[in-house]
Design a protein around this motif. Structure first.
Motif, PDB file in Angstrom:
ATOM      1  N   PHE A 395       0.854  -1.183   0.000  1.00  0.00           N
ATOM      2  CA  PHE A 395       0.000   0.000   0.000  1.00  0.00           C
ATOM      3  C   PHE A 395       0.892   1.235   0.000  1.00  0.00           C
ATOM      4  O   PHE A 395       1.819   1.329   0.811  1.00  0.00           O
ATOM      5  N   LEU A 396       0.614   2.174  -0.908  1.00  0.00           N
ATOM      6  CA  LEU A 396       1.423   3.389  -1.003  1.00  0.00           C
ATOM      7  C   LEU A 396       0.532   4.609  -0.825  1.00  0.00           C
ATOM      8  O   LEU A 396      -0.562   4.679  -1.408  1.00  0.00           O
ATOM      9  N   LEU A 397       1.007   5.576  -0.055  1.00  0.00           N
ATOM     10  CA  LEU A 397       0.228   6.783   0.211  1.00  0.00           C
ATOM     11  C   LEU A 397       1.151   7.977   0.381  1.00  0.00           C
ATOM     12  O   LEU A 397       2.060   7.939   1.226  1.00  0.00           O
ATOM     13  N   PRO A 398       0.953   9.050  -0.386  1.00  0.00           N
ATOM     14  CA  PRO A 398       1.658  10.305  -0.092  1.00  0.00           C
ATOM     15  C   PRO A 398       1.013  10.970   1.120  1.00  0.00           C
ATOM     16  O   PRO A 398      -0.211  11.112   1.190  1.00  0.00           O
ATOM     17  N   LEU A 399       1.831  11.388   2.089  1.00  0.00           N
ATOM     18  CA  LEU A 399       1.286  12.032   3.286  1.00  0.00           C
ATOM     19  C   LEU A 399       0.775  13.434   2.982  1.00  0.00           C
ATOM     20  O   LEU A 399      -0.228  13.869   3.551  1.00  0.00           O
ATOM     21  N   LYS A 400       1.454  14.123   2.105  1.00  0.00           N
ATOM     22  CA  LYS A 400       1.091  15.491   1.747  1.00  0.00           C
ATOM     23  C   LYS A 400       0.704  15.529   0.279  1.00  0.00           C
ATOM     24  O   LYS A 400       1.374  14.920  -0.559  1.00  0.00           O
ATOM     25  N   VAL A 401      -0.386  16.237  -0.033  1.00  0.00           N
ATOM     26  CA  VAL A 401      -0.853  16.305  -1.413  1.00  0.00           C
ATOM     27  C   VAL A 401      -0.938  17.753  -1.877  1.00  0.00           C
ATOM     28  O   VAL A 401      -0.983  18.690  -1.060  1.00  0.00           O
ATOM     29  N   ALA A 402      -0.977  17.913  -3.207  1.00  0.00           N
ATOM     30  CA  ALA A 402      -0.968  19.258  -3.787  1.00  0.00           C
ATOM     31  C   ALA A 402      -2.357  19.887  -3.846  1.00  0.00           C
ATOM     32  O   ALA A 402      -2.488  21.110  -3.855  1.00  0.00           O
ATOM     33  N   HIS A 403      -3.406  19.069  -3.890  1.00  0.00           N
ATOM     34  CA  HIS A 403      -4.749  19.629  -4.039  1.00  0.00           C
ATOM     35  C   HIS A 403      -5.266  20.154  -2.694  1.00  0.00           C
ATOM     36  O   HIS A 403      -4.781  19.751  -1.620  1.00  0.00           O
ATOM     37  N   PRO A 404      -6.279  21.005  -2.721  1.00  0.00           N
ATOM     38  CA  PRO A 404      -6.763  21.639  -1.478  1.00  0.00           C
ATOM     39  C   PRO A 404      -7.824  20.844  -0.725  1.00  0.00           C
ATOM     40  O   PRO A 404      -8.234  21.259   0.362  1.00  0.00           O
ATOM     41  N   LEU A 405      -8.265  19.703  -1.246  1.00  0.00           N
ATOM     42  CA  LEU A 405      -9.370  18.966  -0.626  1.00  0.00           C
ATOM     43  C   LEU A 405      -8.838  18.051   0.475  1.00  0.00           C
ATOM     44  O   LEU A 405      -8.735  16.829   0.310  1.00  0.00           O
ATOM     45  N   GLN A 406      -8.525  18.639   1.608  1.00  0.00           N
ATOM     46  CA  GLN A 406      -7.891  17.894   2.692  1.00  0.00           C
ATOM     47  C   GLN A 406      -8.799  16.824   3.298  1.00  0.00           C
ATOM     48  O   GLN A 406      -8.329  15.768   3.714  1.00  0.00           O
ATOM     49  N   ASP A 407     -10.095  17.091   3.345  1.00  0.00           N
ATOM     50  CA  ASP A 407     -10.989  16.072   3.882  1.00  0.00           C
ATOM     51  C   ASP A 407     -10.983  14.833   2.994  1.00  0.00           C
ATOM     52  O   ASP A 407     -11.033  13.703   3.488  1.00  0.00           O
TER      53      ASP A 407
END
Length: 540
Positions: A395-407
């Protein structure tokens, strides 16, 4: 090293305690079975490992030729022994290229020159100063390639979408299916389109036929030989063949024998990535991979991310008899990663003989498959959870993302973590029964439904967390999987850098193609003959 990994590992696997018991016995298990490097955290605590089995696996790595092959690779030895080629893709991403020579050739100077040529072309395309034959700036670039010349750049371009800064639109033409080029030529104009043909030999059938179709498209629109030369580039080791096609020498970016196709993203094959994210972004991609190289070359095996992943893969393939591995990126932008790793892993290690040509005593390489989460949860996770198959999963997940939809991102992360937890702990039939009672069901109805709701659990998984999905972190992630495959090849004692198995199908396709074009009777086995006849019947 033992002649059979299966004989060594299977008895250990059969004695392995269930994951629920392992976590209950050691509250700090997650911290002990975690490692981090280059902005990537690996939690491998949800694996069927105890101290004894983990120690055995590390001894397996220590007794293998991993370190020896690493040293030989860095020294330029021909560790691709069936083709007598060095394996130097790691050199493509290092910054210091001085005194880098191979067989008397100044490789460092060649790499620097290639980088400079790529950077100049990209700057011209970004600035609109590269003009087509009618004097208009280039608006579209078609990248023609297949296999390693396509999967790597296509995956990286998709993964780094938030970093795109190119005014030039990018299109990929890989498969020989004529629909691809046909659709592209309907929407583009030759006078504002640049074509880059990526083929080491400049003879790969799919790539060559697509390039010929695009050249014919230019000619049909009135472009002469000089105009076509203006609009066609190539990256190839066969300069003569590219020149005969009509590509001028100054438009040919080099490829080298010491770079295999599935390891070539770091070369001129990375041009589409550099085009879309800019030269500085591409340099960050190289930097991330170089950082992972140094981690792999220097970190102790117990903390070495590629070695850990390699050992776990061998543990499940040869110890538990697992034949598949799921690669599940919880990132829309990483959805092409499973396809890329399919080639990287299956083409590298899907072998039946060792480096000496002797039959292997163990099964090698899993079937790699997967898709972006949470799409897979509504498709094939049912099989992961409740079937009798044991399929390890990354399973892979970026902790921080570029888009603003944090929820959205919090919900995505919740699903990712919940899936690994559910695979690990499952749900017993008694737990399912009590759950049904709590929902107001009768005892009889609960007893009837509980077996259907129970999940066995004890299904292994790794969780890889990227600090963020940047060019640097993507470079490190790709290099991580490259080195994992390398380590497994070293332990299995096979050559991970050739791919002779793909040749037979290519050879057989030529007489079949001739039969499809001819009018006479085809002489093949009855099935192939029948298929050819049916095709002819519908294409008279």
């Amino acid at each position: 090293m033992t002649a059979s990994l299966t004989a060594l590992l299977k008895p250990l696997a059969e004695r392995q305690q269930p994951l629920r018991q392992l976590f209950a016995a050691e509250p700090n298990r997650a911290a002990r079975f975690s490692a981090k490097a280059c902005g990537i955290t690996l939690d491998f605590s949800k694996n069927l490992l105890d101290d004894s089995s983990w120690q055995t696996l590390q001894q397996l790595a220590a007794q293998s030729s991993i370190r020896q092959l690493c040293q030989q690779m860095q020294a330029g030895a021909a560790i691709n022994n069936t083709e007598q080629r060095a394996v130097w893709h790691t050199r493509l991403r290092q910054q210091d290229l001085q005194d880098l020579r191979l067989n008397g050739e100044d490789i460092g100077a060649a790499i620097s020159a290639c980088r400079a040529q790529m950077a100049t072309l990209i700057d011209q395309l970004h600035q609109g100063t590269y003009l087509g034959y009618s004097g208009k700036p280039i608006t579209d670039l078609i990248w023609v390639g297949i296999g390693g010349s396509l999967l790597g750049p296509q995956m990286a371009v998709e993964a780094l979408t938030p970093y795109h800064c190119s005014p030039v639109r990018l299109h990929f033409a890989g498969n020989i299916d004529g629909a691809i080029v046909s659709d592209l030529t309907k929407q583009l104009q030759p006078e504002t389109t640049l074509v880059v043909v990526a083929s080491k030999s400049f003879g790969t059938e799919e790539t060559k036929q697509n390039a010929l179709a695009l050249r014919a498209w230019f000619s049909a629109q009135g472009a002469d030989k000089a105009a076509i030369a203006r609009h066609f580039w190539a990256t190839s080791a066969n300069v003569q063949a590219a020149a005969e096609f009509g590509i001028v020498p100054q438009h040919i970016l080099p490829m080298w024998d010491w770079v295999g196709g599935r390891y070539s993203l770091w070369s001129a094959i990375g041009l589409p990535v550099a085009l879309m994210i800019g030269n500085d972004g591409f340099n960050q991609l190289l930097a991330g991979a170089a950082a992972m190289d140094q981690h792999f070359f220097n970190a102790p095996f117990s903390e070495n991310l590629p070695v850990i992943l390699a050992l776990l893969g061998i543990w499940y393939i040869n110890g538990f008899g697992c034949q598949a591995q799921a690669l599940l990126p919880y990132s829309h932008y990483l959805r092409l990663l499973p396809s890329y790793v399919q080639q990287l892993d299956m083409e590298s290690n899907g072998k039946a003989v060792d480096r000496r040509g002797q039959p292997l005593s163990d099964v090698t390489a899993p079937v790699i498959w997967g898709d972006a989460g949470t799409n897979g949860q509504h498709a094939y996770h049912q099989l992961l959870h409740q079937s009798q198959l044991k399929i390890p999963a990354d399973f892979l997940l970026p902790l921080k993302v570029a888009h603003p939809l944090q929820d959205h991102h919090q919900r995505l992360a919740a699903h990712c973590f919940a899936q690994t937890q559910a695979l690990m702990q499952g749900k017993t039939e008694q737990e399912a029964y009590q759950e049904c009672l709590a929902q107001g069901m009768t005892a009889q109805a609960a007893a009837e439904l509980a077996p259907h709701k129970a999940s066995p659990g004890n299904k292994p998984s790794n969780t890889l967390l990227l600090d963020e999905l940047s060019p640097y972190h993507l470079g490190a992630l790709i290099a991580l999987y490259e080195h994992k495959v390398f380590c497994q090849g070293a332990i299995w004692q096979l050559n991970s850098f050739d791919q002779w198995g793909v040749e037979l199908g290519k050879q057989l396709s030529t007489p079949i193609y001739q039969a499809l074009k001819a009018k006479g009777d085809a002489q093949f086995d009855s099935s192939t003959t029948q298929l050819i006849a049916l095709f002819r019947q519908q294409n008279r």
